[in-house]
Design an enzyme around this catalytic site. Structure first.
Site, PDB file in Angstrom:
ATOM      1  N   ILE A  10       0.853  -1.188   0.000  1.00  0.00           N
ATOM      2  CA  ILE A  10       0.000   0.000   0.000  1.00  0.00           C
ATOM      3  C   ILE A  10       0.890   1.239   0.000  1.00  0.00           C
ATOM      4  O   ILE A  10       1.779   1.374   0.842  1.00  0.00           O
ATOM      5  CB  ILE A  10      -0.932   0.001   1.232  1.00  0.00           C
ATOM      6  CG1 ILE A  10      -1.651  -1.351   1.347  1.00  0.00           C
ATOM      7  CG2 ILE A  10      -1.914   1.159   1.150  1.00  0.00           C
ATOM      8  CD1 ILE A  10      -2.442  -1.750   0.114  1.00  0.00           C
ATOM      9  N   GLU A  11       0.636   2.150  -0.935  1.00  0.00           N
ATOM     10  CA  GLU A  11       1.526   3.307  -1.081  1.00  0.00           C
ATOM     11  C   GLU A  11       0.777   4.634  -1.222  1.00  0.00           C
ATOM     12  O   GLU A  11       1.371   5.633  -1.622  1.00  0.00           O
ATOM     13  CB  GLU A  11       2.459   3.090  -2.286  1.00  0.00           C
ATOM     14  CG  GLU A  11       3.312   1.833  -2.167  1.00  0.00           C
ATOM     15  CD  GLU A  11       4.372   1.721  -3.242  1.00  0.00           C
ATOM     16  OE1 GLU A  11       4.798   2.776  -3.754  1.00  0.00           O
ATOM     17  OE2 GLU A  11       4.785   0.592  -3.565  1.00  0.00           O
ATOM     18  N   ASN A  12      -0.515   4.640  -0.890  1.00  0.00           N
ATOM     19  CA  ASN A  12      -1.284   5.878  -1.053  1.00  0.00           C
ATOM     20  C   ASN A  12      -1.503   6.633   0.258  1.00  0.00           C
ATOM     21  O   ASN A  12      -2.263   7.603   0.304  1.00  0.00           O
ATOM     22  CB  ASN A  12      -2.629   5.582  -1.714  1.00  0.00           C
ATOM     23  CG  ASN A  12      -3.498   4.635  -0.898  1.00  0.00           C
ATOM     24  OD1 ASN A  12      -3.166   4.272   0.231  1.00  0.00           O
ATOM     25  ND2 ASN A  12      -4.624   4.221  -1.476  1.00  0.00           N
TER      26      ASN A  12
END
Length: 462
Positions: A146-148
């Site tokens: 997850i990178e948001n």
């Protein structure tokens, strides 16, 4: 019986500190092969399929792999499903990664995430569904990439997945792929609230990469008292990340410094298609297994082929001799061809000098794990242009001492070189301006005091 052996093999693999975990699916190397090809040819023991880049409305993206779809539009990847089973039979652990740097994913609440856990289990895990993208193949777990920076629901999702795993007939795993700054802004809550099996830490594209402010200790402190294994996350090539790609010698040095950490699990790679190019993945595996140490460098080097460069119609030639010693605790220094006899010879020198006093080849000594005796190499004779009195006429004899040279051989050493050159009057640049060293040339300049010496010399001769 065979199933039990496969399970035992998988458990031993994930418990090892010499694992390679590799992401597959996004074609970072530009020539991505099938999942089955990499399982058969690479040393990776864990392969992470990337990505399930859309959820809760499902969307799969595997770049140049998987072109089939169900009537609903969901990807139908029969070949990948077949490869998953083949890989698992070879003892590989196959995870499905959620998220990625791009994509449309996230939850509005924990309850939505808990509900989505059932979707994952039924479509990719041990559950049942009419549309299973990998058919009857069952992945070995899920990875949270997850990178948001939206952390809503992931701890709840992982907790619910653990409940489903407990009903299965094999081992399942959960992992995360945090950025190296600690704590991670996207999976920090997940990692603090749920017991994960692996963390594939991205030590690239950030200030905390291996060749900058490497912060393994922060992650090691996090892992203390947990069963999680930490992976040294690296890009597979310079083109597969914005920054942070490092050479094998740097990886070896870092691995040697952290391999004793009980939480160290191995190396993770983004991605396998880029790391396979040039054999980097195999080199990393050798570094982990201890068989990839570079050969000990030779303690002496023969001179380079003489280099000839021309500036303004004048030509100069030089050879560099290097003599390296490895003696712990010693010092280093350098000398140049600049003695009295050489100066006198330059006054009346012909095109070939006959002076026998030459500079001693430079010796550099520095500490290494395996000391060897220093050696010396005979230096070349200096030459001077014809009839060169005090630098008044055609040529100028220049003695050049190079600054420290850091060798490219994979050992911690410092090499010094002494270089003697003969240059023309218009020679203003270093012969080695394109080399990995910086040379500063200092030519003999005409001093006005020499004008007083000429009448005195004439008086003596008369």
């Amino acid at each position: 019986m065979i199933l039990n052996l496969i399970i035992l093999l998988a458990i031993s693999i994930v418990a090892s500190a010499s694992n390679i975990a590799a992401y597959w699916g996004q074609n970072a190397g530009g020539d991505q092969q099938t999942l089955g090809d990499y399982c058969s040819s690479s040393p990776a023991s864990i392969i992470i399929l990337s990505f399930l880049d859309g959820f809760p409305n499902l969307s799969l993206n595997f770049a140049n792999q998987c072109s089939g779809t169900f009537s609903s539009g969901l990807a139908h990847c029969s070949q990948i499903g077949s490869d998953i089973k083949s890989c698992q039979q070879q003892g590989k652990t196959i995870l499905l990664s959620l998220g990625g740097a791009t994509g449309n994913y996230g939850f509005s609440s924990d309850s939505e995430a808990v509900q989505f856990a059932g979707t994952l289990w039924n479509k990719f895990g041990g559950g049942k569904d009419s549309e299973r993208p990998f058919d009857d193949a069952i992945v070995d777990g899920f990875d949270f990439d997850i990178e948001n920076k939206d952390q809503t629901g992931y701890a709840a999702l992982a907790t619910q997945l653990r409940k489903y795993f407990s009903t299965g007939t094999k081992s399942y795993y959960l992992s995360a792929a945090p950025q190296c700054p600690y704590p991670d802004e996207s999976v920090g809550d997940l990692m603090s609230q749920v017991d994960l099996d692996f963390a594939f830490i991205q030590f690239y594209n950030n200030y905390c990469s291996l060749n900058q402010q490497f912060n393994w200790n922060s992650w090691s402190n996090y892992a203390r008292g947990k069963s999680i294994k930490l992976y040294l996350g690296l890009p597979g090539s310079s083109s597969s990340a914005g920054s942070g790609f490092v050479g094998l010698s740097t990886v070896q040095r870092v691995v040697a410094s952290i391999k004793g950490d009980s939480s160290f699990g191995g190396i993770s790679i983004w991605d396998i298609s880029s790391a396979e190019n040039g054999g980097y993945l195999n080199q990393l595996y050798q570094a982990l297994s201890g068989s990839g140490s570079p050969a000990a460098p030779s303690n002496s080097y023969q001179p380079n082929t003489p280099l000839t460069r021309t500036y303004g119609g004048s030509t100069a030639t030089a050879s560099a001799y290097i003599s390296v010693g490895f003696t712990a605790g010693a010092t280093h220094g350098s000398t140049t061809t600049n003695d009295l006899l050489a100066w006198i010879d330059s006054l009346f020198g012909s095109s070939q000098s006959s002076v026998q006093q030459y500079a001693t080849p430079v010796q550099s000594v520095t500490a290494t794990p395996q000391p060897v005796a220093a050696t010396t190499t005979s230096a070349p004779k200096p030459t001077a242009s014809a009839f060169n009195w005090f630098g008044w006429f055609d040529g100028t004899t220049t003695s050049t001492t190079l600054q420290t040279v850091y060798s490219t051989v994979p050992a911690d050493q410092t090499v010094y070189v002494t270089l003697t050159t003969t240059v023309g009057s218009q020679m203003l640049q270093s012969l080695f301006d394109k080399r990995d060293v910086i040379a500063e040339a200092k030519s003999t300049n005409l001093q006005i005091c020499w004008l007083l010496f000429i009448p005195l010399l004439a008086l003596i001769c008369s």
